[in-house]
Design a protein around this motif. Structure first.
Motif, PDB file in Angstrom:
ATOM      1  N   TYR A   1       0.852  -1.184   0.000  1.00 46.10           N
ATOM      2  CA  TYR A   1       0.000   0.000   0.000  1.00 46.10           C
ATOM      3  C   TYR A   1       0.889   1.235   0.000  1.00 46.10           C
ATOM      4  O   TYR A   1       1.854   1.323   0.763  1.00 46.10           O
ATOM      5  CB  TYR A   1      -0.902   0.022   1.234  1.00 46.10           C
ATOM      6  CG  TYR A   1      -1.870  -1.130   1.312  1.00 46.10           C
ATOM      7  CD1 TYR A   1      -3.201  -0.973   0.935  1.00 46.10           C
ATOM      8  CD2 TYR A   1      -1.449  -2.387   1.758  1.00 46.10           C
ATOM      9  CE1 TYR A   1      -4.095  -2.041   1.008  1.00 46.10           C
ATOM     10  CE2 TYR A   1      -2.337  -3.456   1.823  1.00 46.10           C
ATOM     11  CZ  TYR A   1      -3.656  -3.266   1.444  1.00 46.10           C
ATOM     12  OH  TYR A   1      -4.534  -4.316   1.507  1.00 46.10           O
ATOM     13  N   ARG A   2       0.534   2.201  -0.866  1.00 44.39           N
ATOM     14  CA  ARG A   2       1.278   3.452  -0.924  1.00 44.39           C
ATOM     15  C   ARG A   2       0.307   4.626  -0.873  1.00 44.39           C
ATOM     16  O   ARG A   2      -0.830   4.519  -1.318  1.00 44.39           O
ATOM     17  CB  ARG A   2       2.133   3.515  -2.189  1.00 44.39           C
ATOM     18  CG  ARG A   2       3.279   2.509  -2.176  1.00 44.39           C
ATOM     19  CD  ARG A   2       4.201   2.673  -3.385  1.00 44.39           C
ATOM     20  NE  ARG A   2       5.411   1.883  -3.232  1.00 44.39           N
ATOM     21  CZ  ARG A   2       5.532   0.599  -3.548  1.00 44.39           C
ATOM     22  NH1 ARG A   2       4.489  -0.037  -4.065  1.00 44.39           N
ATOM     23  NH2 ARG A   2       6.660  -0.050  -3.365  1.00 44.39           N
ATOM     24  N   HIS A   3       0.809   5.743  -0.307  1.00 41.34           N
ATOM     25  CA  HIS A   3      -0.014   6.943  -0.190  1.00 41.34           C
ATOM     26  C   HIS A   3       0.489   7.982  -1.180  1.00 41.34           C
ATOM     27  O   HIS A   3       1.699   8.235  -1.256  1.00 41.34           O
ATOM     28  CB  HIS A   3       0.056   7.496   1.238  1.00 41.34           C
ATOM     29  CG  HIS A   3      -1.055   8.434   1.570  1.00 41.34           C
ATOM     30  ND1 HIS A   3      -1.122   9.715   1.037  1.00 41.34           N
ATOM     31  CD2 HIS A   3      -2.143   8.298   2.365  1.00 41.34           C
ATOM     32  CE1 HIS A   3      -2.192  10.313   1.501  1.00 41.34           C
ATOM     33  NE2 HIS A   3      -2.843   9.482   2.300  1.00 41.34           N
ATOM     34  N   PRO A   4      -0.395   8.599  -1.949  1.00 44.83           N
ATOM     35  CA  PRO A   4       0.051   9.566  -2.965  1.00 44.83           C
ATOM     36  C   PRO A   4       0.776  10.780  -2.379  1.00 44.83           C
ATOM     37  O   PRO A   4       1.552  11.429  -3.084  1.00 44.83           O
ATOM     38  CB  PRO A   4      -1.258   9.982  -3.655  1.00 44.83           C
ATOM     39  CG  PRO A   4      -2.344   9.620  -2.698  1.00 44.83           C
ATOM     40  CD  PRO A   4      -1.862   8.423  -1.957  1.00 44.83           C
ATOM     41  N   ASP A   5       0.542  11.082  -1.109  1.00 44.79           N
ATOM     42  CA  ASP A   5       1.163  12.260  -0.499  1.00 44.79           C
ATOM     43  C   ASP A   5       2.449  11.953   0.259  1.00 44.79           C
ATOM     44  O   ASP A   5       3.093  12.871   0.781  1.00 44.79           O
ATOM     45  CB  ASP A   5       0.173  12.933   0.470  1.00 44.79           C
ATOM     46  CG  ASP A   5      -1.060  13.450  -0.249  1.00 44.79           C
ATOM     47  OD1 ASP A   5      -0.949  13.779  -1.449  1.00 44.79           O
ATOM     48  OD2 ASP A   5      -2.128  13.512   0.389  1.00 44.79           O
ATOM     49  N   THR A   6       2.832  10.674   0.338  1.00 46.73           N
ATOM     50  CA  THR A   6       4.052  10.313   1.068  1.00 46.73           C
ATOM     51  C   THR A   6       4.922   9.395   0.216  1.00 46.73           C
ATOM     52  O   THR A   6       4.959   8.180   0.421  1.00 46.73           O
ATOM     53  CB  THR A   6       3.714   9.622   2.401  1.00 46.73           C
ATOM     54  OG1 THR A   6       2.807   8.531   2.137  1.00 46.73           O
ATOM     55  CG2 THR A   6       3.086  10.590   3.383  1.00 46.73           C
ATOM     56  N   PRO A   7       5.632   9.942  -0.752  1.00 46.81           N
ATOM     57  CA  PRO A   7       6.503   9.119  -1.600  1.00 46.81           C
ATOM     58  C   PRO A   7       7.609   8.456  -0.779  1.00 46.81           C
ATOM     59  O   PRO A   7       8.096   9.022   0.201  1.00 46.81           O
ATOM     60  CB  PRO A   7       7.076  10.129  -2.600  1.00 46.81           C
ATOM     61  CG  PRO A   7       6.923  11.468  -1.940  1.00 46.81           C
ATOM     62  CD  PRO A   7       5.685  11.374  -1.110  1.00 46.81           C
ATOM     63  N   GLY A   8       7.975   7.265  -1.197  1.00 45.03           N
ATOM     64  CA  GLY A   8       9.031   6.541  -0.505  1.00 45.03           C
ATOM     65  C   GLY A   8       8.557   5.742   0.684  1.00 45.03           C
ATOM     66  O   GLY A   8       9.358   5.109   1.377  1.00 45.03           O
ATOM     67  N   VAL A   9       7.244   5.755   0.952  1.00 42.38           N
ATOM     68  CA  VAL A   9       6.675   5.017   2.084  1.00 42.38           C
ATOM     69  C   VAL A   9       5.831   3.862   1.557  1.00 42.38           C
ATOM     70  O   VAL A   9       5.005   4.055   0.657  1.00 42.38           O
ATOM     71  CB  VAL A   9       5.815   5.937   2.978  1.00 42.38           C
ATOM     72  CG1 VAL A   9       5.076   5.119   4.034  1.00 42.38           C
ATOM     73  CG2 VAL A   9       6.679   6.996   3.632  1.00 42.38           C
ATOM     74  N   THR A  10       6.042   2.689   2.122  1.00 40.76           N
ATOM     75  CA  THR A  10       5.261   1.509   1.738  1.00 40.76           C
ATOM     76  C   THR A  10       4.821   0.762   2.990  1.00 40.76           C
ATOM     77  O   THR A  10       5.629   0.525   3.891  1.00 40.76           O
ATOM     78  CB  THR A  10       6.086   0.546   0.863  1.00 40.76           C
ATOM     79  OG1 THR A  10       6.633   1.261  -0.251  1.00 40.76           O
ATOM     80  CG2 THR A  10       5.221  -0.591   0.353  1.00 40.76           C
ATOM     81  N   VAL A  11       3.551   0.427   3.045  1.00 44.60           N
ATOM     82  CA  VAL A  11       3.038  -0.457   4.087  1.00 44.60           C
ATOM     83  C   VAL A  11       2.676  -1.763   3.400  1.00 44.60           C
ATOM     84  O   VAL A  11       1.867  -1.773   2.471  1.00 44.60           O
ATOM     85  CB  VAL A  11       1.808   0.143   4.800  1.00 44.60           C
ATOM     86  CG1 VAL A  11       1.256  -0.845   5.827  1.00 44.60           C
ATOM     87  CG2 VAL A  11       2.163   1.468   5.467  1.00 44.60           C
ATOM     88  N   SER A  12       3.296  -2.845   3.834  1.00 45.50           N
ATOM     89  CA  SER A  12       3.078  -4.140   3.186  1.00 45.50           C
ATOM     90  C   SER A  12       2.500  -5.139   4.167  1.00 45.50           C
ATOM     91  O   SER A  12       2.947  -5.213   5.322  1.00 45.50           O
ATOM     92  CB  SER A  12       4.392  -4.693   2.626  1.00 45.50           C
ATOM     93  OG  SER A  12       4.933  -3.828   1.647  1.00 45.50           O
ATOM     94  N   ILE A  13       1.519  -5.891   3.700  1.00 49.73           N
ATOM     95  CA  ILE A  13       0.995  -7.016   4.462  1.00 49.73           C
ATOM     96  C   ILE A  13       1.547  -8.281   3.821  1.00 49.73           C
ATOM     97  O   ILE A  13       1.304  -8.545   2.642  1.00 49.73           O
ATOM     98  CB  ILE A  13      -0.539  -7.020   4.468  1.00 49.73           C
ATOM     99  CG1 ILE A  13      -1.067  -5.770   5.170  1.00 49.73           C
ATOM    100  CG2 ILE A  13      -1.071  -8.278   5.167  1.00 49.73           C
ATOM    101  CD1 ILE A  13      -2.569  -5.620   5.131  1.00 49.73           C
ATOM    102  N   ASP A  14       2.320  -9.026   4.589  1.00 51.52           N
ATOM    103  CA  ASP A  14       2.999 -10.214   4.091  1.00 51.52           C
ATOM    104  C   ASP A  14       2.445 -11.470   4.745  1.00 51.52           C
ATOM    105  O   ASP A  14       2.457 -11.583   5.982  1.00 51.52           O
ATOM    106  CB  ASP A  14       4.503 -10.138   4.384  1.00 51.52           C
ATOM    107  CG  ASP A  14       5.197  -9.023   3.623  1.00 51.52           C
ATOM    108  OD1 ASP A  14       4.720  -8.672   2.525  1.00 51.52           O
ATOM    109  OD2 ASP A  14       6.214  -8.514   4.130  1.00 51.52           O
TER     110      ASP A  14
END
Length: 203
Positions: free
Chosen positions: A124-137
């Motif tokens: 998951y990525r947010h359009p306002d926070t480049p370089g940030v990823t939240v991943s569900i593994d």
């Protein structure tokens, strides 16, 4: 080849991630298509990467493949509350089918294979926070985890950002996981092997 500072923290989830996916959407995060990644980890014959907590792996998913190296851990790379900050070096291969060639190259020069880890990842990525990823593994054999990752040219402020995101997602109370998936899978297989041995001895 790309070099960035990767700051991340993993937490264990009690479910398949369904408890936080609605909140991710509500906060404006956009899901990418789920992918299955196969990571093959290696170590040098004269240095045990399990002890130094170094990472050398070939990652393969669909038509994508890369070789990744992360240096050994030290007090500077592992901060408070299991936040990990390391320089990550990635060599992007031309196509996914080159992954077996990369694996053959590493073994040909003497690297030894440690383990293969298979996981299904939804990022998951947010359009306002480049370089940030939240991943569900969802990691085969060990469970489900959420990884909050910040990639920057420097580590300044990245750990604080990880913490802020976790609080917004309501996951700050979930157990942190310091070990890489590589180590978790190896530990699980070792435990299973020991259990099998004990059963055999009781027969």
């Amino acid at each position: 080849m790309t070099d960035t500072i990767e700051v991340e923290r993993k937490r264990e989830l009690p479910d398949d991630g369904s408890s936080i996916t609605p909140l991710l959407a509500e906060l404006g995060y956009v899901a990418e298509a789920s992918v299955t990644e196969i990571d093959t980890y290696y170590s040098r014959p004269d240095v045990d990467y399990m002890k130094t907590v170094e990472c050398l792996r070939v990652r393969h998913r669909g038509d994508f493949a890369e070789i990744t190296y992360k240096p050994a851990s030290n007090p500077m790379t592992h901060g408070r509350d299991d936040v990990v900050s390391k320089i990550e070096t990635n060599v992007i291969l031309r196509e996914g089918e080159q992954a077996p060639t990369a694996e053959r190259l590493l073994t040909s020069i003497g690297m030894r294979e440690l383990v293969r880890v298979e996981k299904t990842r939804t990022s998951y990525r947010h359009p306002d926070t480049p370089g940030v990823t939240v991943s569900i593994d969802i990691v085969s054999e060990v469970g489900t985890f959420v990884e909050t990752e910040v990639n920057r040219a420097t580590a300044a402020g990245a750990a604080e950002l990880v913490e802020q995101i976790e609080k917004r997602l309501g996951i700050a109370g979930h157990p942190t996981v310091a070990l890489p998936y590589r180590d978790l899978v190896l530990a699980q297989r070792g435990q299973r092997h020991l259990t099998t041995q004990n059963r055999g001895q009781r027969k």
